[in-house]
Design a protein around this motif. Structure first.
Motif, mmCIF file in Angstrom:
data_model
loop_
_atom_site.group_PDB
_atom_site.id
_atom_site.type_symbol
_atom_site.label_atom_id
_atom_site.label_comp_id
_atom_site.label_asym_id
_atom_site.label_seq_id
_atom_site.Cartn_x
_atom_site.Cartn_y
_atom_site.Cartn_z
ATOM 1 N N ARG A 1 0.870 -1.243 -0.003
ATOM 2 C CA ARG A 1 0.017 -0.031 0.063
ATOM 3 C C ARG A 1 0.781 1.221 -0.090
ATOM 4 O O ARG A 1 0.416 2.379 -0.254
ATOM 5 C CB ARG A 1 -1.032 0.063 1.128
ATOM 6 N N SER A 2 1.949 1.066 0.388
ATOM 7 C CA SER A 2 2.945 2.362 0.445
ATOM 8 C C SER A 2 3.578 2.643 -1.042
ATOM 9 O O SER A 2 3.973 3.811 -1.285
ATOM 10 C CB SER A 2 3.999 2.157 1.507
ATOM 11 N N ILE A 3 3.233 1.641 -1.693
ATOM 12 C CA ILE A 3 3.950 2.008 -3.542
ATOM 13 C C ILE A 3 2.704 3.188 -3.944
ATOM 14 O O ILE A 3 1.451 2.477 -4.066
ATOM 15 C CB ILE A 3 4.000 0.761 -4.155
ATOM 16 N N ARG A 4 3.103 4.062 -4.609
ATOM 17 C CA ARG A 4 2.221 5.081 -5.170
ATOM 18 C C ARG A 4 1.594 4.665 -6.257
ATOM 19 O O ARG A 4 0.310 4.822 -6.527
ATOM 20 C CB ARG A 4 2.771 6.478 -5.286
ATOM 21 N N SER A 5 2.270 4.030 -7.174
ATOM 22 C CA SER A 5 1.810 3.428 -8.534
ATOM 23 C C SER A 5 0.907 2.335 -8.419
ATOM 24 O O SER A 5 1.516 1.283 -7.859
ATOM 25 C CB SER A 5 2.885 3.418 -9.437
ATOM 26 N N ALA A 6 -0.266 2.332 -8.741
ATOM 27 C CA ALA A 6 -1.104 1.287 -8.972
ATOM 28 C C ALA A 6 -0.620 0.317 -9.744
ATOM 29 O O ALA A 6 -0.693 -1.067 -9.306
ATOM 30 C CB ALA A 6 -2.515 1.636 -9.327
ATOM 31 N N GLU B 1 2.607 -0.826 -10.364
ATOM 32 C CA GLU B 1 3.782 -1.232 -9.410
ATOM 33 C C GLU B 1 3.209 -1.865 -8.366
ATOM 34 O O GLU B 1 3.671 -3.001 -7.860
ATOM 35 C CB GLU B 1 4.561 -0.191 -9.217
ATOM 36 N N ARG B 2 2.251 -1.374 -7.632
ATOM 37 C CA ARG B 2 1.552 -2.153 -6.335
ATOM 38 C C ARG B 2 1.113 -3.289 -6.904
ATOM 39 O O ARG B 2 1.266 -4.503 -6.218
ATOM 40 C CB ARG B 2 0.686 -1.143 -5.881
#
Length: 200
Positions: A130-135, A137-138
């Motif tokens: 959830r800390s990854i901003r890009s959907a 890459e998440r």
């Protein structure tokens, strides 16, 4: 993975089980309530969530066969709420009886420790994702994490709307991201099976 199931409990504990049926959206326990039991989901689906002044934070979805609210064994109150997402049947075990069984049954204790460790690692991974901003890459990191070493295919065990909630995305954002990855040739999707293409 489920290390601690109701059917693995000692017969003495199972004989003390109380059963409860819940309708969709019915709350089983509220965070902050006195913790006197742990639970096993026999059928349906339970969502563990925390309420703040502004919103609901969904932590984890419990599937049939899993135990939940295990931390109640070492806490006076429930630290999160348990809500039925659909019609569900619950097995309720008194925590004093369960603690006594842990002291007497080494195999049960090992299963309990393995279950807590697995749940901790799962929630930790979701928080990191959830800390990854890009959907994009998440989602990719989630798929890579779920992929087993001997296969490129990931079989999703839960509905996409639940996966979206766990990843902190809207259902629309998740669907859109899956479509983009498919169009880019990164994944091949067939219903709930997603294959990471080897060239990528």
């Amino acid at each position: 993975m489920n290390y601690l199931t109701w059917t693995k409990l000692p017969i003495e504990l199972r004989n003390q089980t109380i059963y409860k049926d819940l309708e969709a959206k019915q709350i089983l326990v509220q965070q902050g309530e006195k913790a006197d039991s742990i639970y096993f989901l026999l059928s349906g689906q339970i969502r563990l969530a925390t309420f703040t002044e502004e919103r609901i934070i969904n932590h984890y979805f419990i599937e049939a066969g899993e135990s939940f609210e295990e931390t109640a064994l070492f806490s006076d109150i429930y630290t999160c709420s348990a809500i039925a997402d659909r019609t569900s049947r619950i097995a309720i075990i008194n925590k004093k009886s369960f603690k006594q069984a842990l002291e007497e049954d080494q195999e049960l204790t090992t299963s309990y420790m393995n279950q807590l460790a697995y749940r901790y690692q799962t929630v930790k991974t979701l928080l990191e994702l959830r800390s990854i901003r890009s959907a994009r890459e998440r989602l990719l990191q989630y798929l890579i994490h779920r992929k087993k070493p001997d296969t490129q295919t990931i079989v999703l065990q839960r509905p996409l709307k639940n996966l979206a909630t766990e990843l902190g995305l809207s259902a629309e954002a998740l669907s859109r991201t899956l479509s983009v990855l498919h169009s880019e040739g990164v994944i091949t999707r067939k219903q709930r099976s997603i294959t990471l293409n080897e060239d990528w």
